[in-house]
Design a protein around this motif. Structure first.
Motif, short mmCIF file in Angstrom:
data_model
loop_
_atom_site.label_atom_id
_atom_site.label_comp_id
_atom_site.label_asym_id
_atom_site.label_seq_id
_atom_site.Cartn_x
_atom_site.Cartn_y
_atom_site.Cartn_z
N SER A 91 22.13 79.22 -23.88
CA SER A 91 21.03 78.83 -24.78
C SER A 91 21.25 79.42 -26.16
O SER A 91 20.35 80.03 -26.75
CB SER A 91 19.70 79.29 -24.19
OG SER A 91 19.46 78.67 -22.95
N VAL A 92 22.46 79.24 -26.70
CA VAL A 92 22.81 79.76 -28.02
C VAL A 92 23.60 78.71 -28.78
O VAL A 92 24.17 77.78 -28.19
CB VAL A 92 23.62 81.08 -27.94
CG1 VAL A 92 22.81 82.18 -27.27
CG2 VAL A 92 24.93 80.87 -27.20
N ASP A 121 19.73 81.85 -31.37
CA ASP A 121 19.11 81.77 -30.05
C ASP A 121 18.28 80.48 -29.99
O ASP A 121 17.36 80.29 -30.78
CB ASP A 121 18.21 83.00 -29.85
CG ASP A 121 17.57 83.04 -28.46
OD1 ASP A 121 17.48 81.99 -27.80
OD2 ASP A 121 17.15 84.13 -28.04
N LYS A 138 16.95 79.35 -26.90
CA LYS A 138 16.27 79.31 -25.60
C LYS A 138 14.97 78.54 -25.71
O LYS A 138 14.62 77.74 -24.85
CB LYS A 138 16.02 80.73 -25.09
CG LYS A 138 15.43 80.79 -23.70
CD LYS A 138 15.30 82.22 -23.22
CE LYS A 138 14.77 82.26 -21.79
NZ LYS A 138 14.64 83.67 -21.30
N MET A 182 20.09 85.54 -34.21
CA MET A 182 20.26 86.64 -33.28
C MET A 182 21.41 87.59 -33.66
O MET A 182 21.40 88.75 -33.25
CB MET A 182 20.46 86.13 -31.85
CG MET A 182 21.71 85.33 -31.61
SD MET A 182 21.75 84.55 -29.94
CE MET A 182 21.52 85.93 -28.84
N ARG A 234 25.00 88.47 -28.92
CA ARG A 234 24.29 89.40 -29.78
C ARG A 234 25.23 90.37 -30.48
O ARG A 234 24.83 91.09 -31.39
CB ARG A 234 23.24 90.18 -28.97
CG ARG A 234 22.09 89.33 -28.48
CD ARG A 234 21.16 90.08 -27.56
NE ARG A 234 21.83 90.44 -26.31
CZ ARG A 234 21.20 90.94 -25.24
NH1 ARG A 234 19.90 91.13 -25.29
NH2 ARG A 234 21.86 91.21 -24.14
#
Length: 286
Positions: free
Chosen positions: A116-117, A148, A150, A158, A221
């Motif tokens: 989900s990135v 991100d 999501k 992020m 990250r």
């Protein structure tokens, strides 16, 4: 710019002249392509008030395999569209990154399959683009970052990629001082094609005077530089750019399923490379 879906029924392109809008084209009959839908930001459509000429779509859009969503770098934003009804694209969410980031702010986006990135980069400008124009790094930083997604209604920044540093034994301490453009440009976007490496945990990113940079995004990250290649100083000028100094400017990259990396450079032409880094695209077909 154009990007074609894996099922070859639709393509997307940006209109000319600028300011550009996103147009989806039905190519089910390649001899008779026809417009299937279009999307624009407020201020771009004829008659919109206030009119905007500072927004454009560079492209391409990245379309999901099922043809229901499109991810775009559009003007100062990353945009996610619902295109399940291609005639009426609908915005799901967006992230505005300019200000503070500069250059051509939202050049490309690259959703990472299975995660989900999304990777996002701008295109660095300046750096000898004009005979008396600004030098590299005179304007705000050009983005290369992980987003991100999501919650696709609220994409969020992020992480930022590390800035390339010069190799040893060069006559400058910062690539801003090398000459030419310094900053991101293109990545390996054509992974819908059968002979192109599928996207995994490795980002291939051209960086103008810093050549090709490879980034490991296994932990999105904390992206890390995993390798690089900088072409040598050109020995012959084949065009006016960059105006300030005769240096390499690496433009495009494509990686095939055999692991061959193809890059283009303004004055050298094409290089074919192989990566020696331990990082790899875990989702890649080799």
């Amino acid at each position: 710019m154009a990007s074609i879906e894996s099922d070859t029924r639709a393509a997307n392109t940006s209109t000319r002249p600028r300011p550009c809008r996103g147009v989806f084209v039905d190519i089910s009959d390649p001899k008779n392509p026809k417009e299937a839908g279009r999307w624009w930001m407020q201020g771009q459509k004829d008659g919109d008030e206030p009119a905007r000429r500072d927004i454009s779509f560079h492209g391409p859009a990245m379309v999901t395999a099922d043809g229901k969503k499109a991810y775009l770098g559009y003007g100062p934003t990353a945009v996610i569209l619902d295109i399940s009804d291609i005639s009426k694209p609908r915005e799901i969410g967006r992230l505005t990154i300019s200000p503070p980031f500069g250059g051509l702010p939202a050049h490309s986006v690259l959703p990472i399959p299975g995660k989900s990135v999304m990777f996002m980069n701008g295109e660095a400008t300046g750096g000898g683009d004009q005979p008396n124009g600004e030098l590299a790094c005179s304007s705000p930083l050009t983005i290369s970052a992980m987003i991100d997604i999501k919650d696709e209604t609220k994409p969020r920044l992020m992480s930022i990629f590390p800035t390339p540093v010069p190799p040893k034994n060069v006559p400058y301490t910062d690539l801003c001082d090398k000459g030419g453009r310094f900053g991101p440009h293109n990545t390996n976007l054509e992974y819908h094609l059968p002979d192109v490496e599928k996207q995994g945990d490795l980002i291939y990113l051209t960086y103008f005077n810093a050549g090709l940079r490879l980034y490991d995004i296994k932990d999105p990250r904390l992206p890390k530089e995993a390798g690089w290649f900088i072409p040598p100083t050109p020995i012959k000028r084949y065009g006016p750019l960059p105006y300030d100094k005769l240096v390499n400017e690496t433009e495009d990259v494509l990686v095939d399923t055999r692991g061959n990396i193809y890059i283009t450079d303004k004055h050298w032409g094409m290089f074919v490379l192989r990566s020696t880094t331990k990082a790899q695209n875990s989702n890649a077909t080799r």
